[in-house]
Design a protein around this motif. Sequence first.
Motif, short mmCIF file in Angstrom:
data_model
loop_
_atom_site.label_atom_id
_atom_site.label_comp_id
_atom_site.label_asym_id
_atom_site.label_seq_id
_atom_site.Cartn_x
_atom_site.Cartn_y
_atom_site.Cartn_z
N HIS A 216 57.25 13.91 -29.26
CA HIS A 216 56.31 14.59 -28.38
C HIS A 216 56.84 14.70 -26.93
CE1 HIS A 216 55.83 10.34 -27.76
NE2 HIS A 216 55.24 10.60 -26.61
N GLU B 203 58.24 24.45 -18.93
CA GLU B 203 57.02 23.87 -19.50
C GLU B 203 56.51 24.70 -20.67
OE1 GLU B 203 54.21 23.15 -16.35
OE2 GLU B 203 55.56 21.73 -15.36
N GLN C 23 56.18 23.25 -24.53
CA GLN C 23 54.98 23.34 -25.37
C GLN C 23 55.27 24.06 -26.68
OE1 GLN C 23 52.31 25.00 -22.31
NE2 GLN C 23 51.02 23.20 -22.64
N SER D 241 54.55 17.41 -25.51
CA SER D 241 53.34 17.28 -24.70
C SER D 241 53.54 16.36 -23.50
CB SER D 241 52.19 16.75 -25.56
OG SER D 241 52.53 15.48 -26.11
N LYS E 146 54.64 14.39 -16.65
CA LYS E 146 53.53 15.35 -16.73
C LYS E 146 53.09 15.48 -18.17
CE LYS E 146 52.08 20.02 -15.53
NZ LYS E 146 52.46 21.28 -14.85
N MET E 147 51.80 15.36 -18.37
CA MET E 147 51.20 15.61 -19.68
C MET E 147 50.89 17.10 -19.76
SD MET E 147 51.16 12.56 -20.99
CE MET E 147 50.26 12.91 -22.48
N LEU E 148 51.39 17.77 -20.78
CA LEU E 148 51.12 19.19 -20.96
C LEU E 148 49.90 19.36 -21.86
CD1 LEU E 148 54.77 20.41 -21.58
CD2 LEU E 148 53.50 20.42 -19.43
N ASN E 149 49.13 20.38 -21.62
CA ASN E 149 47.93 20.64 -22.44
C ASN E 149 48.30 21.29 -23.76
OD1 ASN E 149 46.39 19.62 -20.33
ND2 ASN E 149 46.16 21.63 -19.41
#
Length: 176
Positions: A90, A117, A121, A126, A173-176
């Motif tokens: 992830h 980014e 994704q 993530s 950074k946490m990606l949505n």
Amino acid sequence: MPHPEILSLDAAPAAALLPELAELLHACVHDGASIHFVLPFSLEQATAFWRDKTLPGVVGGGRLLLAALLDGELAGCVQLDCDTPPNQPHRAEVCKLLVHPRYRRQGIARALMLELERHAQARGRSLLTLDTASGDKAEPLYRSLGYQVAGMIPGFALDGRGEKLNATTILYKMLN
């Protein structure tokens, strides 16, 4: 401001851009960028980095290389290292965000990071991580893009002149 064209480079286009990538890295190091190299730093060393360290990962599919072109000229690049251990499918690491000194302050780094980014994704990543020299001019960019500071490591690496040890800041950074 003109908008850069952002391209994902597979092996053949990356190899074709090798001289321009080397010149970009060379110019950034000589402009003081803290990106793993110290002066003196030759164009041959820059070429060897791309040829021996980056291109094998691009060929193998574990590394994404994005290039920013302005009027057909290489203005910047960034890498996404997805070659993570089996327990981290992830996560990916942002590497070597470079913008040629003559193209700085035109939104190129931001455009590269936003496209990176998007690719992360699409690859099911993530969590993005990166490190940057503490207090470096790139740190505010990362923070403005939503990266959070995980911590700082003192005495992490030599500065670009090889004269003193600098701290590094680890961000994520946490990606949505």
